[in-house]
Design a protein around this motif. Structure first.
Motif, PDB file in Angstrom:
ATOM      1  N   THR A   1     -40.191  19.471  26.959  1.00  0.00           N
ATOM      2  CA  THR A   1     -40.682  19.156  25.605  1.00  0.00           C
ATOM      3  C   THR A   1     -41.979  18.382  25.657  1.00  0.00           C
ATOM      4  O   THR A   1     -42.862  18.541  24.818  1.00  0.00           O
TER       5      THR A   1
ATOM      6  N   ALA B   1     -31.189  19.150  34.427  1.00  0.00           N
ATOM      7  CA  ALA B   1     -31.195  19.660  33.052  1.00  0.00           C
ATOM      8  C   ALA B   1     -31.752  18.610  32.109  1.00  0.00           C
ATOM      9  O   ALA B   1     -32.611  18.903  31.259  1.00  0.00           O
ATOM     10  N   GLU B   2     -31.338  17.365  32.315  1.00  0.00           N
ATOM     11  CA  GLU B   2     -31.864  16.263  31.478  1.00  0.00           C
ATOM     12  C   GLU B   2     -33.365  16.139  31.629  1.00  0.00           C
ATOM     13  O   GLU B   2     -34.104  15.996  30.655  1.00  0.00           O
TER      14      GLU B   2
ATOM     15  N   GLU C   1     -35.449  18.465  32.700  1.00  0.00           N
ATOM     16  CA  GLU C   1     -36.111  19.656  32.159  1.00  0.00           C
ATOM     17  C   GLU C   1     -36.342  19.491  30.664  1.00  0.00           C
ATOM     18  O   GLU C   1     -37.442  19.732  30.162  1.00  0.00           O
ATOM     19  N   ASP C   2     -35.280  19.019  30.011  1.00  0.00           N
ATOM     20  CA  ASP C   2     -35.401  18.810  28.561  1.00  0.00           C
ATOM     21  C   ASP C   2     -36.559  17.891  28.241  1.00  0.00           C
ATOM     22  O   ASP C   2     -37.434  18.208  27.436  1.00  0.00           O
TER      23      ASP C   2
END
Ligand code: ADP
Length: 378
Positions: A53, A45-46, A48-49
């Motif tokens: 972006t 998740a980290e 992906e963020d």
């Protein structure tokens, strides 16, 4: 299978390692299944963020499944390699531990069956403190086996010696009795004396053997107390004076003044002195001299019994304190000796913390027997 496991140290070592491997694998697998997914998802998740972006990328949902498969495969390989390592280590440890233990077991069984010469192999030319525990155990085992062999040899020799010592008087008594029965010998004082002498010798032998076994086993109590040297010497002189006069051998005493008392059991040391002075009388012809001396060296009082008698050839000196050892068997036997007196004397002196030795310039040149005793501090 279970009994083979019980009996085999090698299998137990292998099983112990297998338990460690199985526990390791189960813990790792459980950790992968339970903990890794949430950690993995958190990191994804980290990422992906960050990546979304930065580059507008999206993560593949099958990544998680692939990761799990990869971890399982890796675990499988690791477990396989660990099992192979466990087998190799078990074989190695078995060779190092089980084989020497089995060798000692076989050797102890052979010793129990009476093969006292049995020994186990130890790597040569290595000092005791450089050996591992098993090799040290083997070394101790060999020392125990050597001691057992020595004791067994002594026991056999003792039985042989005793049988030999008993044979002569018994043969004489039996032969005389047969002569009397057959009428070849007529009964009379000579025959009676002969039988008496031989029975007396047998009785003395049995008494001496009993005494020897008692002192060798340490089965007696030493009642040590300060005893004046002159008192010890005088009582010996008193007991043997008449025999010296009868044989025509002079007995002299030379005790240095101001000698301290000795810490001794008076009866036991009296027995030693009596034996030495008695021997000196027996091996000295008429006209000869026996001298008892006492002196002090450091904390020891030294007693010497010197005679001008037959002397002892150098090759016999180291054996005199061995039981049944006699330089001249027939002469010693004629004097009633059985070669036990000096052995008992040595045990008694050593039990007092002293030592005893014999010296002689050679056959025909007289002998000196010296023993030491600790001086009393009082
Ligand atoms: P034994 O009863 O035969 O005298 P011992 O043990 O007292 O036994 O002595 C052992 C042997 O030592 C004797 O048989 C003798 O050969 C020798 N021996 C002992 N004392 C003397 C001595 N004073 N002079 C010569 N030989 C001696």
């Amino acid at each position: 299978m279970l009994s083979a496991f019980h009996r085999s140290l090698g299998l137990k070592i292998f099983a112990a390692q297998m338990v460690i491997i199985v526990v390791g694998v189960v813990v790792l697998a459980s950790a992968t299944e339970l903990v890794a997914p949430s950690v993995f998802e958190h990191h994804m998740a980290e990422m992906e963020d960050m990546m979304g972006t930065m580059m507008g990328m999206s993560t593949d949902t099958s990544l998680d499944t692939n990761f799990r498969v990869a971890v399982r495969e890796a675990l499988g390989f690791a477990a396989g390699a660990a099992v192979v390592a466990a087998i190799v280590v078990s074989i190695f440890v078995t060779r190092q531990v089980v084989i020497p233990v089995q060798a000692m077991m076989r050797a102890s069984q052979r010793i129990a069956a009476g093969h006292y010469e049995e020994r186990v192999e130890i790597p040569g030319d290595v000092k005791r403190n450089e050996l591992d525990e098993l090799a040290q155990l083997a070394l101790s085992f060999n020392q125990m086996a050597a001691q057992l062999q020595k004791t067994e040899d002594m026991r056999r020799r003792l039985i042989g010696d005793v049988a030999h010592e008993l044979r002569t008087p018994l043969t004489t008594i039996k032969g005389t009795a047969e002569g009397l029965i057959d009428g070849v010998l007529s009964s009379g004082p000579e025959v009676f004396h002969l039988i008496y002498r031989e029975s007396d010798r047998l009785q003395r032998l049995v008494t001496d053997l009993q005494e020897l076994s008692r002192v060798e086993a340490g089965a007696y109590v030493l009642e040590r107390q300060p005893v004046p040297v002159a008192q010890l010497v005088e009582s010996t002189v008193d007991r043997l004076n008449r025999q010296f006069e009868e044989k025509g051998v002079s007995l002299n005493v030379s005790i240095l003044p101001d000698l301290p008392s000795v810490m001794a059991d008076e009866d036991r040391i009296g027995q030693v002195l009596l034996n030495l002075v008695g021997n000196a009388l027996q091996y000295t012809s008429a006209g000869g001299t026996v001298t008892i001396r006492a002196s002090k060296t450091r904390q020891l009082v030294s007693f010497a019994v010197q005679d001008t008698g037959t002397g002892i050839a150098a090759e016999h000196l180291p054996h005199l304190f061995t039981r049944f050892y006699r330089v001249d068997k027939s002469r010693s036997r004629a004097g009633g000796g059985n070669g036990i007196g000096l052995t008992i004397a040595r045990h008694l002196v050593e039990a007092h913390g002293g030592s005893i030795r014999a010296e002689s310039a050679g056959a025909g040149l007289g002998s000196t027997f010296t023993f030491t005793l600790p001086a009393s501090s009082e």
